[in-house]
Design a protein around this motif. Structure first.
Motif, PDB file in Angstrom:
ATOM      1  N   ALA A   1       0.830  -1.205   0.000  1.00 24.14           N
ATOM      2  CA  ALA A   1       0.000   0.000   0.000  1.00 24.14           C
ATOM      3  C   ALA A   1       0.863   1.252   0.000  1.00 24.14           C
ATOM      4  O   ALA A   1       0.510   2.247  -0.644  1.00 24.14           O
ATOM      5  CB  ALA A   1      -0.939  -0.010   1.207  1.00 24.14           C
ATOM      6  N   LEU A   2       1.981   1.214   0.698  1.00 23.50           N
ATOM      7  CA  LEU A   2       2.871   2.373   0.748  1.00 23.50           C
ATOM      8  C   LEU A   2       3.395   2.746  -0.631  1.00 23.50           C
ATOM      9  O   LEU A   2       3.634   3.921  -0.915  1.00 23.50           O
ATOM     10  CB  LEU A   2       4.033   2.120   1.707  1.00 23.50           C
ATOM     11  CG  LEU A   2       3.660   2.170   3.183  1.00 23.50           C
ATOM     12  CD1 LEU A   2       4.816   1.685   4.046  1.00 23.50           C
ATOM     13  CD2 LEU A   2       3.233   3.559   3.583  1.00 23.50           C
ATOM     14  N   GLU A   3       3.524   1.754  -1.487  1.00 20.86           N
ATOM     15  CA  GLU A   3       3.972   2.031  -2.850  1.00 20.86           C
ATOM     16  C   GLU A   3       2.911   2.795  -3.645  1.00 20.86           C
ATOM     17  O   GLU A   3       3.226   3.429  -4.650  1.00 20.86           O
ATOM     18  CB  GLU A   3       4.318   0.726  -3.565  1.00 20.86           C
ATOM     19  CG  GLU A   3       5.526   0.023  -2.969  1.00 20.86           C
ATOM     20  CD  GLU A   3       5.812  -1.321  -3.594  1.00 20.86           C
ATOM     21  OE1 GLU A   3       5.226  -1.637  -4.656  1.00 20.86           O
ATOM     22  OE2 GLU A   3       6.622  -2.069  -3.026  1.00 20.86           O
ATOM     23  N   LEU A   4       1.670   2.745  -3.190  1.00 20.20           N
ATOM     24  CA  LEU A   4       0.565   3.403  -3.889  1.00 20.20           C
ATOM     25  C   LEU A   4       0.209   4.765  -3.307  1.00 20.20           C
ATOM     26  O   LEU A   4      -0.606   5.485  -3.873  1.00 20.20           O
ATOM     27  CB  LEU A   4      -0.671   2.504  -3.873  1.00 20.20           C
ATOM     28  CG  LEU A   4      -0.513   1.133  -4.520  1.00 20.20           C
ATOM     29  CD1 LEU A   4      -1.764   0.295  -4.290  1.00 20.20           C
ATOM     30  CD2 LEU A   4      -0.206   1.261  -6.006  1.00 20.20           C
ATOM     31  N   THR A   5       0.807   5.115  -2.171  1.00 17.56           N
ATOM     32  CA  THR A   5       0.489   6.404  -1.562  1.00 17.56           C
ATOM     33  C   THR A   5       1.140   7.525  -2.353  1.00 17.56           C
ATOM     34  O   THR A   5       2.087   7.313  -3.101  1.00 17.56           O
ATOM     35  CB  THR A   5       0.958   6.476  -0.093  1.00 17.56           C
ATOM     36  OG1 THR A   5       2.373   6.291  -0.048  1.00 17.56           O
ATOM     37  CG2 THR A   5       0.243   5.449   0.773  1.00 17.56           C
ATOM     38  N   VAL A   6       0.605   8.719  -2.162  1.00 20.23           N
ATOM     39  CA  VAL A   6       1.152   9.917  -2.794  1.00 20.23           C
ATOM     40  C   VAL A   6       1.509  10.909  -1.694  1.00 20.23           C
ATOM     41  O   VAL A   6       1.170  10.713  -0.530  1.00 20.23           O
ATOM     42  CB  VAL A   6       0.140  10.537  -3.795  1.00 20.23           C
ATOM     43  CG1 VAL A   6      -0.121   9.586  -4.948  1.00 20.23           C
ATOM     44  CG2 VAL A   6      -1.161  10.921  -3.115  1.00 20.23           C
ATOM     45  N   SER A   7       2.165  11.981  -2.067  1.00 19.68           N
ATOM     46  CA  SER A   7       2.540  12.992  -1.084  1.00 19.68           C
ATOM     47  C   SER A   7       1.277  13.641  -0.500  1.00 19.68           C
ATOM     48  O   SER A   7       0.212  13.612  -1.109  1.00 19.68           O
ATOM     49  CB  SER A   7       3.427  14.060  -1.718  1.00 19.68           C
ATOM     50  OG  SER A   7       2.666  14.845  -2.610  1.00 19.68           O
ATOM     51  N   LYS A   8       1.460  14.239   0.640  1.00 23.06           N
ATOM     52  CA  LYS A   8       0.354  14.940   1.299  1.00 23.06           C
ATOM     53  C   LYS A   8      -0.250  15.987   0.374  1.00 23.06           C
ATOM     54  O   LYS A   8      -1.458  16.174   0.333  1.00 23.06           O
ATOM     55  CB  LYS A   8       0.870  15.581   2.589  1.00 23.06           C
ATOM     56  CG  LYS A   8      -0.157  16.375   3.340  1.00 23.06           C
ATOM     57  CD  LYS A   8       0.448  16.983   4.590  1.00 23.06           C
ATOM     58  CE  LYS A   8      -0.577  17.803   5.333  1.00 23.06           C
ATOM     59  NZ  LYS A   8      -0.045  18.336   6.587  1.00 23.06           N
ATOM     60  N   GLU A   9       0.609  16.655  -0.377  1.00 22.70           N
ATOM     61  CA  GLU A   9       0.150  17.712  -1.267  1.00 22.70           C
ATOM     62  C   GLU A   9      -0.695  17.172  -2.423  1.00 22.70           C
ATOM     63  O   GLU A   9      -1.606  17.846  -2.895  1.00 22.70           O
ATOM     64  CB  GLU A   9       1.357  18.489  -1.825  1.00 22.70           C
ATOM     65  CG  GLU A   9       2.128  19.269  -0.787  1.00 22.70           C
ATOM     66  CD  GLU A   9       3.004  18.407   0.123  1.00 22.70           C
ATOM     67  OE1 GLU A   9       3.222  18.826   1.277  1.00 22.70           O
ATOM     68  OE2 GLU A   9       3.447  17.317  -0.298  1.00 22.70           O
ATOM     69  N   GLU A  10      -0.403  15.979  -2.867  1.00 20.84           N
ATOM     70  CA  GLU A  10      -1.145  15.370  -3.974  1.00 20.84           C
ATOM     71  C   GLU A  10      -2.426  14.685  -3.521  1.00 20.84           C
ATOM     72  O   GLU A  10      -3.349  14.502  -4.311  1.00 20.84           O
ATOM     73  CB  GLU A  10      -0.280  14.323  -4.686  1.00 20.84           C
ATOM     74  CG  GLU A  10       0.926  14.875  -5.390  1.00 20.84           C
ATOM     75  CD  GLU A  10       1.758  13.755  -5.972  1.00 20.84           C
ATOM     76  OE1 GLU A  10       1.405  13.283  -7.072  1.00 20.84           O
ATOM     77  OE2 GLU A  10       2.749  13.351  -5.324  1.00 20.84           O
ATOM     78  N   ALA A  11      -2.467  14.272  -2.279  1.00 23.19           N
ATOM     79  CA  ALA A  11      -3.588  13.480  -1.770  1.00 23.19           C
ATOM     80  C   ALA A  11      -4.766  14.359  -1.386  1.00 23.19           C
ATOM     81  O   ALA A  11      -4.594  15.510  -0.995  1.00 23.19           O
ATOM     82  CB  ALA A  11      -3.148  12.686  -0.548  1.00 23.19           C
ATOM     83  N   GLY A  12      -5.921  13.800  -1.493  1.00 29.84           N
ATOM     84  CA  GLY A  12      -7.106  14.458  -0.944  1.00 29.84           C
ATOM     85  C   GLY A  12      -7.162  14.189   0.544  1.00 29.84           C
ATOM     86  O   GLY A  12      -6.525  13.262   1.045  1.00 29.84           O
TER      87      GLY A  12
END
Length: 102
Positions: free
Chosen positions: A56-67
Motif C-alpha cells: 500500500a505504501l507504494e501506492l500512496t502519494v505525497s500529502k500535497e497530492e492526496a485528498g
C-alpha cells in the motif's frame, strides 16, 4: 456459480476491500506526517512487518497530492474490518494532534 465459486468470490472481494482499507490507513498517516509502519507496529507489536502495508505504501502519494481523509472515515473503515487495536493507536494520534493545535 456453485457454492465454492461463490465462496472464492467473497474471499477475493474481502481481500480487495482489505487492501483498500490498508491504503486509506497508509495515506491518512502520510497526510498527517506519521510513519504508517511505526503506527501499525505500535498497535500490533508482536506481528512481523505487514506485506500488504508495504504494498500500500507504494501506492500512496505525497500529502500535497492526496485528498483529505477525515479521521472519522479512517476510524470507520478500521472498525469495519475489526482493526480495533489499530483504531485505538490512530485515536491516540488524533488526540495528540488536537492537543498540539490547542
Amino acid at each position: 456459480m456453485n457454492s465454492k465459486e461463490v465462496e472464492n468470490q467473497i474471499i477475493q472481494n474481502y481481500q480487495k476491500d482489505e487492501k483498500m482499507m490498508i491504503l486509506v490507513f497508509a495515506q491518512w498517516c502520510i497526510n498527517h506526517g506519521l510513519d504508517p509502519e511505526s503506527l501499525y507496529q505500535s498497535a500490533y507489536p508482536g506481528q512481523q512487518k505487514n506485506q500488504a502495508l508495504r504494498e500500500a505504501l507504494e501506492l500512496t502519494v505525497s500529502k500535497e497530492e492526496a485528498g483529505p481523509i477525515a479521521d472519522d472515515t479512517l476510524l470507520g473503515v478500521l472498525s469495519l474490518f475489526g482493526n480495533e487495536d489499530l483504531a485505538f493507536a490512530v485515536t491516540e494520534e488524533i488526540e495528540k494532534k488536537r492537543k498540539r493545535l490547542k
